[in-house]
Design a protein around this motif. Structure first.
Motif, PDB file in Angstrom:
ATOM      1  N   THR A 214     -37.897 -24.880  86.340  1.00  0.00           N
ATOM      2  CA  THR A 214     -36.779 -24.928  87.219  1.00  0.00           C
ATOM      3  C   THR A 214     -36.920 -25.908  88.256  1.00  0.00           C
ATOM      4  OG1 THR A 214     -37.060 -23.037  88.366  1.00  0.00           O
ATOM      5  CG2 THR A 214     -36.272 -22.621  86.408  1.00  0.00           C
ATOM      6  N   ILE A 215     -35.769 -26.107  88.874  1.00  0.00           N
ATOM      7  CA  ILE A 215     -35.944 -26.937  90.343  1.00  0.00           C
ATOM      8  C   ILE A 215     -36.325 -26.090  91.262  1.00  0.00           C
ATOM      9  CG2 ILE A 215     -34.407 -27.933  92.080  1.00  0.00           C
ATOM     10  CD1 ILE A 215     -32.437 -28.921  90.048  1.00  0.00           C
ATOM     11  N   ALA A 216     -36.177 -25.048  91.369  1.00  0.00           N
ATOM     12  CA  ALA A 216     -36.495 -24.034  92.341  1.00  0.00           C
ATOM     13  C   ALA A 216     -38.178 -23.708  92.145  1.00  0.00           C
ATOM     14  CB  ALA A 216     -36.076 -22.661  92.255  1.00  0.00           C
ATOM     15  N   GLY A 217     -38.816 -23.744  90.870  1.00  0.00           N
ATOM     16  CA  GLY A 217     -40.122 -23.591  90.685  1.00  0.00           C
ATOM     17  C   GLY A 217     -40.931 -24.904  91.137  1.00  0.00           C
ATOM     18  N   GLN A 218     -40.156 -26.113  90.902  1.00  0.00           N
ATOM     19  CA  GLN A 218     -41.070 -27.282  91.555  1.00  0.00           C
ATOM     20  C   GLN A 218     -40.639 -27.636  92.938  1.00  0.00           C
ATOM     21  OE1 GLN A 218     -42.642 -29.601  89.399  1.00  0.00           O
ATOM     22  NE2 GLN A 218     -42.540 -27.804  88.174  1.00  0.00           N
ATOM     23  N   VAL A 219     -39.639 -26.809  93.577  1.00  0.00           N
ATOM     24  CA  VAL A 219     -39.703 -27.046  95.051  1.00  0.00           C
ATOM     25  C   VAL A 219     -40.740 -26.216  95.501  1.00  0.00           C
ATOM     26  CG1 VAL A 219     -38.331 -26.102  96.923  1.00  0.00           C
ATOM     27  CG2 VAL A 219     -37.168 -27.448  95.204  1.00  0.00           C
ATOM     28  N   ILE A 220     -40.954 -25.003  94.896  1.00  0.00           N
ATOM     29  CA  ILE A 220     -42.238 -24.331  95.222  1.00  0.00           C
ATOM     30  C   ILE A 220     -43.424 -24.769  95.171  1.00  0.00           C
ATOM     31  CG2 ILE A 220     -43.505 -22.006  94.991  1.00  0.00           C
ATOM     32  CD1 ILE A 220     -40.856 -20.772  94.290  1.00  0.00           C
ATOM     33  N   ARG A 221     -43.863 -25.617  94.079  1.00  0.00           N
ATOM     34  CA  ARG A 221     -44.907 -26.464  93.963  1.00  0.00           C
ATOM     35  C   ARG A 221     -45.066 -27.588  95.023  1.00  0.00           C
ATOM     36  NH1 ARG A 221     -45.605 -29.472  88.614  1.00  0.00           N
ATOM     37  NH2 ARG A 221     -47.693 -29.576  89.427  1.00  0.00           N
ATOM     38  N   ALA A 222     -43.905 -28.329  95.393  1.00  0.00           N
ATOM     39  CA  ALA A 222     -43.795 -29.337  96.171  1.00  0.00           C
ATOM     40  C   ALA A 222     -44.370 -28.711  97.578  1.00  0.00           C
ATOM     41  CB  ALA A 222     -42.589 -29.834  96.397  1.00  0.00           C
ATOM     42  N   LEU A 223     -43.808 -27.596  98.001  1.00  0.00           N
ATOM     43  CA  LEU A 223     -44.027 -26.961  99.323  1.00  0.00           C
ATOM     44  C   LEU A 223     -45.420 -26.619  99.462  1.00  0.00           C
ATOM     45  CD1 LEU A 223     -40.832 -24.445  99.798  1.00  0.00           C
ATOM     46  CD2 LEU A 223     -41.468 -26.786 101.319  1.00  0.00           C
ATOM     47  N   ARG A 224     -46.104 -26.161  98.417  1.00  0.00           N
ATOM     48  CA  ARG A 224     -47.393 -25.605  98.302  1.00  0.00           C
ATOM     49  C   ARG A 224     -48.433 -26.973  98.269  1.00  0.00           C
ATOM     50  NH1 ARG A 224     -46.939 -20.239  94.495  1.00  0.00           N
ATOM     51  NH2 ARG A 224     -45.755 -19.041  96.383  1.00  0.00           N
ATOM     52  N   ALA A 225     -47.919 -28.251  97.968  1.00  0.00           N
ATOM     53  CA  ALA A 225     -48.410 -29.275  97.637  1.00  0.00           C
ATOM     54  C   ALA A 225     -48.675 -29.932  99.427  1.00  0.00           C
ATOM     55  CB  ALA A 225     -48.084 -30.223  96.845  1.00  0.00           C
ATOM     56  N   GLY A 226     -47.938 -29.291  99.985  1.00  0.00           N
ATOM     57  CA  GLY A 226     -47.784 -29.872 101.530  1.00  0.00           C
ATOM     58  C   GLY A 226     -46.453 -30.710 101.877  1.00  0.00           C
ATOM     59  N   LEU A 227     -45.441 -30.730 101.018  1.00  0.00           N
ATOM     60  CA  LEU A 227     -44.494 -31.300 101.136  1.00  0.00           C
ATOM     61  C   LEU A 227     -43.419 -30.759 101.898  1.00  0.00           C
ATOM     62  CD1 LEU A 227     -44.102 -33.378  97.574  1.00  0.00           C
ATOM     63  CD2 LEU A 227     -45.160 -34.213  99.922  1.00  0.00           C
ATOM     64  N   THR A 228     -42.883 -31.275 102.829  1.00  0.00           N
ATOM     65  CA  THR A 228     -41.884 -30.476 103.897  1.00  0.00           C
ATOM     66  C   THR A 228     -40.518 -31.218 104.063  1.00  0.00           C
ATOM     67  OG1 THR A 228     -42.808 -31.463 105.841  1.00  0.00           O
ATOM     68  CG2 THR A 228     -43.728 -29.293 105.028  1.00  0.00           C
ATOM     69  N   THR A 229     -40.409 -32.581 103.793  1.00  0.00           N
ATOM     70  CA  THR A 229     -39.080 -33.085 104.065  1.00  0.00           C
ATOM     71  C   THR A 229     -38.056 -33.005 102.613  1.00  0.00           C
ATOM     72  OG1 THR A 229     -40.005 -35.491 103.453  1.00  0.00           O
ATOM     73  CG2 THR A 229     -40.104 -34.483 105.743  1.00  0.00           C
ATOM     74  N   ARG A 230     -36.856 -33.216 102.938  1.00  0.00           N
ATOM     75  CA  ARG A 230     -36.215 -33.270 101.735  1.00  0.00           C
ATOM     76  C   ARG A 230     -36.175 -34.131 100.779  1.00  0.00           C
ATOM     77  NH1 ARG A 230     -31.200 -33.552 104.342  1.00  0.00           N
ATOM     78  NH2 ARG A 230     -31.266 -31.356 104.561  1.00  0.00           N
ATOM     79  N   ASP A 231     -36.428 -35.546 101.196  1.00  0.00           N
ATOM     80  CA  ASP A 231     -36.865 -36.570 100.593  1.00  0.00           C
ATOM     81  C   ASP A 231     -38.014 -36.655  99.552  1.00  0.00           C
ATOM     82  OD1 ASP A 231     -34.501 -38.063 101.318  1.00  0.00           O
ATOM     83  OD2 ASP A 231     -35.435 -39.245 102.875  1.00  0.00           O
ATOM     84  N   ALA A 232     -38.993 -35.987 100.387  1.00  0.00           N
ATOM     85  CA  ALA A 232     -40.273 -35.915  99.875  1.00  0.00           C
ATOM     86  C   ALA A 232     -40.259 -34.814  98.676  1.00  0.00           C
ATOM     87  CB  ALA A 232     -41.446 -35.480 100.807  1.00  0.00           C
ATOM     88  N   ILE A 233     -39.439 -33.745  99.050  1.00  0.00           N
ATOM     89  CA  ILE A 233     -39.372 -32.646  97.730  1.00  0.00           C
ATOM     90  C   ILE A 233     -38.337 -33.121  96.855  1.00  0.00           C
ATOM     91  CG2 ILE A 233     -38.289 -30.454  97.570  1.00  0.00           C
ATOM     92  CD1 ILE A 233     -39.058 -29.730 100.380  1.00  0.00           C
ATOM     93  N   VAL A 234     -37.466 -33.752  96.929  1.00  0.00           N
ATOM     94  CA  VAL A 234     -36.738 -34.595  95.891  1.00  0.00           C
ATOM     95  C   VAL A 234     -37.511 -35.287  94.883  1.00  0.00           C
ATOM     96  CG1 VAL A 234     -34.638 -36.293  95.410  1.00  0.00           C
ATOM     97  CG2 VAL A 234     -34.584 -34.180  97.216  1.00  0.00           C
ATOM     98  N   ASN A 235     -38.149 -36.105  95.602  1.00  0.00           N
ATOM     99  CA  ASN A 235     -39.039 -37.244  94.778  1.00  0.00           C
ATOM    100  C   ASN A 235     -39.925 -36.605  93.978  1.00  0.00           C
ATOM    101  OD1 ASN A 235     -37.710 -39.746  95.885  1.00  0.00           O
ATOM    102  ND2 ASN A 235     -39.189 -39.839  97.348  1.00  0.00           N
ATOM    103  N   PHE A 236     -40.832 -35.651  94.526  1.00  0.00           N
ATOM    104  CA  PHE A 236     -41.744 -34.732  93.785  1.00  0.00           C
ATOM    105  C   PHE A 236     -40.908 -34.073  92.686  1.00  0.00           C
ATOM    106  CE2 PHE A 236     -43.611 -30.724  92.814  1.00  0.00           C
ATOM    107  CZ  PHE A 236     -45.169 -31.193  92.953  1.00  0.00           C
ATOM    108  N   VAL A 237     -39.592 -33.274  92.777  1.00  0.00           N
ATOM    109  CA  VAL A 237     -38.987 -32.934  91.494  1.00  0.00           C
ATOM    110  C   VAL A 237     -38.511 -33.761  90.605  1.00  0.00           C
ATOM    111  CG1 VAL A 237     -36.909 -31.332  90.993  1.00  0.00           C
ATOM    112  CG2 VAL A 237     -38.203 -30.930  93.089  1.00  0.00           C
ATOM    113  N   GLN A 238     -38.205 -35.003  90.962  1.00  0.00           N
ATOM    114  CA  GLN A 238     -37.709 -35.884  90.163  1.00  0.00           C
ATOM    115  C   GLN A 238     -38.521 -36.362  89.210  1.00  0.00           C
ATOM    116  OE1 GLN A 238     -35.207 -38.348  92.812  1.00  0.00           O
ATOM    117  NE2 GLN A 238     -33.507 -37.647  92.051  1.00  0.00           N
ATOM    118  N   SER A 239     -40.120 -36.796  90.063  1.00  0.00           N
ATOM    119  CA  SER A 239     -40.910 -37.460  89.150  1.00  0.00           C
ATOM    120  C   SER A 239     -42.094 -35.996  88.463  1.00  0.00           C
ATOM    121  CB  SER A 239     -42.019 -38.110  90.159  1.00  0.00           C
ATOM    122  OG  SER A 239     -42.503 -37.132  91.064  1.00  0.00           O
TER     123      SER A 239
END
Length: 156
Positions: free
Chosen positions: A41-66
């Motif tokens: 899910t998007i929420a699951g990937q947001v959690i992965r992004a946060l745990r990877a150290g990404l904190t900004t909206r753009d970085a999280i969006v790019n992470f989820v999309q890729s």
């Protein structure tokens, strides 16, 4: 130069405020923890992004999309909607301050969202089976013995 220094100070203050909000949400979550989200899910990937150290909206969006892991829409609007709606939850999994996000405590196994390496490629001499080819599968039994099965590619 002063403008960029001022912006950096503002961003640092926002990050600090987001961390404080996350600490408060963590304390609140201890009273009634919310179940985490599935990695697909998007929420699951947001959690992965946060745990990877990404904190900004753009970085999280790019992470989820890729990531290629989400079953469903991954347009920016859908991701930003998920990011923003979390704050309204009883026990949010992350907090938001402007464009910065911070994960709060959860009872979800962090390994479930760990960024995994891709498996190694097959050996150079590997020949991919064609439709109708027989394939052999070697299975290792619990007792350590091996068993080889011949299967048709269709699984028969």
């Amino acid at each position: 130069a002063k403008s960029s220094e001022k912006k950096e100070k503002q961003n640092a203050a926002k990050r600090k405020a987001a961390e404080k909000a996350a600490e408060k949400a963590t304390r609140d979550a201890e009273r009634g923890k919310r179940v985490g989200a599935a990695p697909s899910t998007i929420a699951g990937q947001v959690i992965r992004a946060l745990r990877a150290g990404l904190t900004t909206r753009d970085a999280i969006v790019n992470f989820v999309q890729s990531s290629g892991c989400v079953a469903g829409k991954t347009d920016r609007s859908s991701i930003v909607t998920v990011l923003g709606k979390e704050a309204k939850m009883t026990n949010p999994r992350w907090t938001q301050l402007d464009q910065f996000y911070t994960e709060v405590g959860s009872d979800v196994d962090p390994a479930r969202y760990a960024v995994r390496e891709s498996p190694p490629p097959p050996p150079a001499q590997w020949i991919w089976p064609r439709e109708g080819d027989m394939i052999q599968v070697e299975i290792q039994e619990q007792d350590g013995s091996n068993q080889t099965l011949a299967l048709h590619k269709s699984g028969k």
